[in-house]
Design a protein around this motif. Structure first.
Motif, PDB file in Angstrom:
ATOM      1  N   ARG A   1    -123.983 -34.014 -76.385  1.00 20.32           N
ATOM      2  CA  ARG A   1    -124.553 -32.682 -76.129  1.00 20.32           C
ATOM      3  C   ARG A   1    -124.125 -32.124 -74.775  1.00 20.32           C
ATOM      4  NH1 ARG A   1    -129.437 -34.988 -78.461  1.00 20.32           N
ATOM      5  NH2 ARG A   1    -130.333 -35.218 -76.374  1.00 20.32           N
ATOM      6  N   ARG A   2    -123.615 -32.970 -73.895  1.00 19.79           N
ATOM      7  CA  ARG A   2    -123.348 -32.545 -72.523  1.00 19.79           C
ATOM      8  C   ARG A   2    -121.871 -32.602 -72.121  1.00 19.79           C
ATOM      9  NH1 ARG A   2    -128.317 -34.702 -72.784  1.00 19.79           N
ATOM     10  NH2 ARG A   2    -129.999 -33.781 -71.548  1.00 19.79           N
ATOM     11  N   ALA A   3    -121.113 -33.460 -72.754  1.00 24.54           N
ATOM     12  CA  ALA A   3    -119.726 -33.673 -72.333  1.00 24.54           C
ATOM     13  C   ALA A   3    -118.752 -32.852 -73.172  1.00 24.54           C
ATOM     14  CB  ALA A   3    -119.378 -35.154 -72.422  1.00 24.54           C
ATOM     15  N   ASP A   4    -117.590 -32.607 -72.613  1.00 19.67           N
ATOM     16  CA  ASP A   4    -116.501 -31.919 -73.300  1.00 19.67           C
ATOM     17  C   ASP A   4    -115.852 -32.899 -74.277  1.00 19.67           C
ATOM     18  OD1 ASP A   4    -114.038 -30.826 -74.060  1.00 19.67           O
ATOM     19  OD2 ASP A   4    -113.755 -29.818 -72.138  1.00 19.67           O
ATOM     20  N   ARG A   5    -115.890 -32.559 -75.576  1.00 21.66           N
ATOM     21  CA  ARG A   5    -115.359 -33.473 -76.589  1.00 21.66           C
ATOM     22  C   ARG A   5    -113.866 -33.720 -76.396  1.00 21.66           C
ATOM     23  NH1 ARG A   5    -118.208 -34.675 -81.225  1.00 21.66           N
ATOM     24  NH2 ARG A   5    -116.269 -34.807 -82.401  1.00 21.66           N
ATOM     25  N   GLN A   6    -113.131 -32.695 -75.985  1.00 22.85           N
ATOM     26  CA  GLN A   6    -111.700 -32.875 -75.759  1.00 22.85           C
ATOM     27  C   GLN A   6    -111.430 -33.837 -74.611  1.00 22.85           C
ATOM     28  OE1 GLN A   6    -110.220 -31.816 -78.742  1.00 22.85           O
ATOM     29  NE2 GLN A   6    -108.566 -31.485 -77.289  1.00 22.85           N
ATOM     30  N   LEU A   7    -112.260 -33.751 -73.575  1.00 21.97           N
ATOM     31  CA  LEU A   7    -112.125 -34.669 -72.454  1.00 21.97           C
ATOM     32  C   LEU A   7    -112.424 -36.102 -72.890  1.00 21.97           C
ATOM     33  CD1 LEU A   7    -111.728 -35.210 -69.439  1.00 21.97           C
ATOM     34  CD2 LEU A   7    -114.167 -34.721 -69.105  1.00 21.97           C
ATOM     35  N   LEU A   8    -113.481 -36.275 -73.680  1.00 19.58           N
ATOM     36  CA  LEU A   8    -113.822 -37.600 -74.191  1.00 19.58           C
ATOM     37  C   LEU A   8    -112.710 -38.136 -75.085  1.00 19.58           C
ATOM     38  CD1 LEU A   8    -117.603 -37.134 -75.131  1.00 19.58           C
ATOM     39  CD2 LEU A   8    -116.667 -38.344 -73.153  1.00 19.58           C
ATOM     40  N   TYR A   9    -112.136 -37.262 -75.893  1.00 19.67           N
ATOM     41  CA  TYR A   9    -111.052 -37.656 -76.788  1.00 19.67           C
ATOM     42  C   TYR A   9    -109.847 -38.155 -76.000  1.00 19.67           C
ATOM     43  CZ  TYR A   9    -107.850 -37.300 -80.762  1.00 19.67           C
ATOM     44  OH  TYR A   9    -106.952 -37.574 -81.752  1.00 19.67           O
ATOM     45  N   ARG A  10    -109.468 -37.398 -74.967  1.00 16.96           N
ATOM     46  CA  ARG A  10    -108.332 -37.811 -74.134  1.00 16.96           C
ATOM     47  C   ARG A  10    -108.637 -39.112 -73.391  1.00 16.96           C
ATOM     48  NH1 ARG A  10    -107.876 -32.076 -73.257  1.00 16.96           N
ATOM     49  NH2 ARG A  10    -109.167 -32.235 -71.388  1.00 16.96           N
ATOM     50  N   LEU A  11    -109.887 -39.266 -72.970  1.00 22.85           N
ATOM     51  CA  LEU A  11    -110.300 -40.493 -72.280  1.00 22.85           C
ATOM     52  C   LEU A  11    -110.161 -41.700 -73.206  1.00 22.85           C
ATOM     53  CD1 LEU A  11    -111.624 -41.939 -69.850  1.00 22.85           C
ATOM     54  CD2 LEU A  11    -113.848 -41.360 -70.837  1.00 22.85           C
ATOM     55  N   ALA A  12    -110.613 -41.550 -74.451  1.00 18.98           N
ATOM     56  CA  ALA A  12    -110.545 -42.652 -75.414  1.00 18.98           C
ATOM     57  C   ALA A  12    -109.100 -43.018 -75.725  1.00 18.98           C
ATOM     58  CB  ALA A  12    -111.282 -42.271 -76.701  1.00 18.98           C
ATOM     59  N   VAL A  13    -108.246 -42.009 -75.953  1.00 15.98           N
ATOM     60  CA  VAL A  13    -106.836 -42.269 -76.253  1.00 15.98           C
ATOM     61  C   VAL A  13    -106.146 -42.915 -75.053  1.00 15.98           C
ATOM     62  CG1 VAL A  13    -104.601 -41.204 -76.765  1.00 15.98           C
ATOM     63  CG2 VAL A  13    -106.650 -40.442 -77.973  1.00 15.98           C
ATOM     64  N   GLY A  14    -106.413 -42.390 -73.851  1.00 12.29           N
ATOM     65  CA  GLY A  14    -105.807 -42.938 -72.645  1.00 12.29           C
ATOM     66  C   GLY A  14    -106.217 -44.377 -72.391  1.00 12.29           C
ATOM     67  N   ALA A  15    -107.504 -44.670 -72.552  1.00 10.99           N
ATOM     68  CA  ALA A  15    -107.986 -46.040 -72.354  1.00 10.99           C
ATOM     69  C   ALA A  15    -107.383 -46.988 -73.377  1.00 10.99           C
ATOM     70  CB  ALA A  15    -109.518 -46.067 -72.435  1.00 10.99           C
ATOM     71  N   SER A  16    -107.230 -46.517 -74.618  1.00 13.79           N
ATOM     72  CA  SER A  16    -106.630 -47.342 -75.671  1.00 13.79           C
ATOM     73  C   SER A  16    -105.187 -47.695 -75.332  1.00 13.79           C
ATOM     74  CB  SER A  16    -106.680 -46.606 -77.013  1.00 13.79           C
ATOM     75  OG  SER A  16    -107.992 -46.263 -77.369  1.00 13.79           O
ATOM     76  N   ILE A  17    -104.429 -46.684 -74.926  1.00 12.40           N
ATOM     77  CA  ILE A  17    -103.012 -46.903 -74.585  1.00 12.40           C
ATOM     78  C   ILE A  17    -102.887 -47.841 -73.389  1.00 12.40           C
ATOM     79  CG2 ILE A  17    -100.927 -45.782 -73.717  1.00 12.40           C
ATOM     80  CD1 ILE A  17    -101.740 -43.317 -75.372  1.00 12.40           C
ATOM     81  N   PHE A  18    -103.710 -47.635 -72.373  1.00 13.96           N
ATOM     82  CA  PHE A  18    -103.666 -48.474 -71.183  1.00 13.96           C
ATOM     83  C   PHE A  18    -103.943 -49.934 -71.540  1.00 13.96           C
ATOM     84  CE2 PHE A  18    -105.870 -50.349 -67.447  1.00 13.96           C
ATOM     85  CZ  PHE A  18    -104.806 -50.306 -66.554  1.00 13.96           C
ATOM     86  N   GLY A  19    -104.978 -50.158 -72.373  1.00 15.01           N
ATOM     87  CA  GLY A  19    -105.306 -51.522 -72.792  1.00 15.01           C
ATOM     88  C   GLY A  19    -104.187 -52.165 -73.581  1.00 15.01           C
ATOM     89  N   ALA A  20    -103.569 -51.395 -74.480  1.00 13.78           N
ATOM     90  CA  ALA A  20    -102.470 -51.932 -75.291  1.00 13.78           C
ATOM     91  C   ALA A  20    -101.276 -52.306 -74.415  1.00 13.78           C
ATOM     92  CB  ALA A  20    -102.053 -50.898 -76.343  1.00 13.78           C
ATOM     93  N   LEU A  21    -100.966 -51.481 -73.439  1.00 12.64           N
ATOM     94  CA  LEU A  21     -99.847 -51.782 -72.542  1.00 12.64           C
ATOM     95  C   LEU A  21    -100.125 -53.032 -71.705  1.00 12.64           C
ATOM     96  CD1 LEU A  21     -98.867 -48.189 -71.351  1.00 12.64           C
ATOM     97  CD2 LEU A  21     -97.679 -49.624 -73.017  1.00 12.64           C
ATOM     98  N   LEU A  22    -101.387 -53.226 -71.303  1.00 11.27           N
ATOM     99  CA  LEU A  22    -101.748 -54.445 -70.576  1.00 11.27           C
ATOM    100  C   LEU A  22    -101.538 -55.684 -71.451  1.00 11.27           C
ATOM    101  CD1 LEU A  22    -105.011 -53.573 -68.582  1.00 11.27           C
ATOM    102  CD2 LEU A  22    -102.720 -53.956 -67.679  1.00 11.27           C
ATOM    103  N   VAL A  23    -101.902 -55.573 -72.728  1.00 10.03           N
ATOM    104  CA  VAL A  23    -101.718 -56.701 -73.650  1.00 10.03           C
ATOM    105  C   VAL A  23    -100.235 -57.024 -73.794  1.00 10.03           C
ATOM    106  CG1 VAL A  23    -101.970 -57.445 -76.054  1.00 10.03           C
ATOM    107  CG2 VAL A  23    -103.856 -56.284 -74.917  1.00 10.03           C
TER     108      VAL A  23
END
Length: 242
Positions: free
Chosen positions: A210-232
């Protein structure tokens, strides 16, 4: 599981579950790479237990607009994929599964950014579910191909149908892994220990959405996923060279 390690994984589960409840994905894509780095022995079963409960929660909340014919074709398609995925878990070493997981996460991130949306036909759902069954069983991440196919449905039907499919699909994947001897007591214990973090994250999503920008959350989730995969991938290369 050491306390600090457990706490790190728990915080990641909490944050990714919050994203899952807010934008519809995040739990598997973010948590799986962290588990691959810290506790690869818990994959994929422990995370599949959590994913099943997450999908079931979403299904109970949004069960009214499920397209059961699509879910049925998805269930049929998932079965051969589960068989292949289970064999992969049995045959591949932890390093191989970790690399498979990282590639799956990167492919999933790419899928999430693609604008193409194939028709939600029975044939497309069957084939997408076969792919989902392979990677969902082997790595606990089977969402991207299904999301791609169901994207063409109206939002309410998409959420309902997806939650119904992933509840059934996760149960089928766990059943296949159990038959293959790849579900251990340690997986159940780890999932139970992490459950409070997941529940807290899903509860927090009610406020975040209800409070956060969905697009910002979406980019955050995709970015965190990519970062984790690259670390692996980096860790796998380091181990191979070291």
């Amino acid at each position: 599981m050491e306390f600090v390690q457990f706490l790190v994984i728990g915080v990641v589960v909490l944050g990714s579950a919050c994203l899952q409840g807010s934008i519809g994905f995040g739990l598997g894509m973010i948590t799986a790479p962290v588990l691959a780095l810290l506790r690869p022995d818990l994959l994929p079963a422990a995370l599949l237990f959590l994913a099943t409960l997450t999908s079931l929660t979403a299904f109970v909340r949004e069960r009214h607009d499920v397209d059961w014919r699509i879910v049925g074709w998805g269930a049929l398609g998932r079965v051969p994929g589960i068989a292949i995925g289970t064999v992969a878990v049995i045959m591949l070493p932890d390093a191989g599964l970790s690399l498979m997981l990282a590639i799956t996460v990167l492919a999933g991130a790419a899928f999430s950014l693609v604008g193409w949306s194939p028709a939600a036909s029975h044939r497309n759902m069957f084939f997408a579910s076969s792919v989902s069954g392979i990677f969902g069983t082997a790595t606990s991440i089977g969402g991207p191909p299904i999301s791609l196919v169901l994207r063409s449905l109206d939002p309410s039907s998409m959420r309902s149908t997806m939650s119904a499919y992933f509840t059934l699909g996760s149960i089928l994947s766990l059943s296949g892994l159990a038959i293959g001897g790849e579900v251990q007591t340690s997986h159940v214990i780890a999932a139970a220990a992490l459950l409070p973090f997941m529940i807290t994250g899903l509860w927090l999503s009610n406020f975040v959405i209800r409070r956060a920008d969905r697009q910002l959350l979406y980019r955050l989730a995709v970015g965190a996923s990519i970062f984790g995969a690259l670390l692996v991938i980096a860790e796998a290369v380091r181990s191979a060279l070291g």
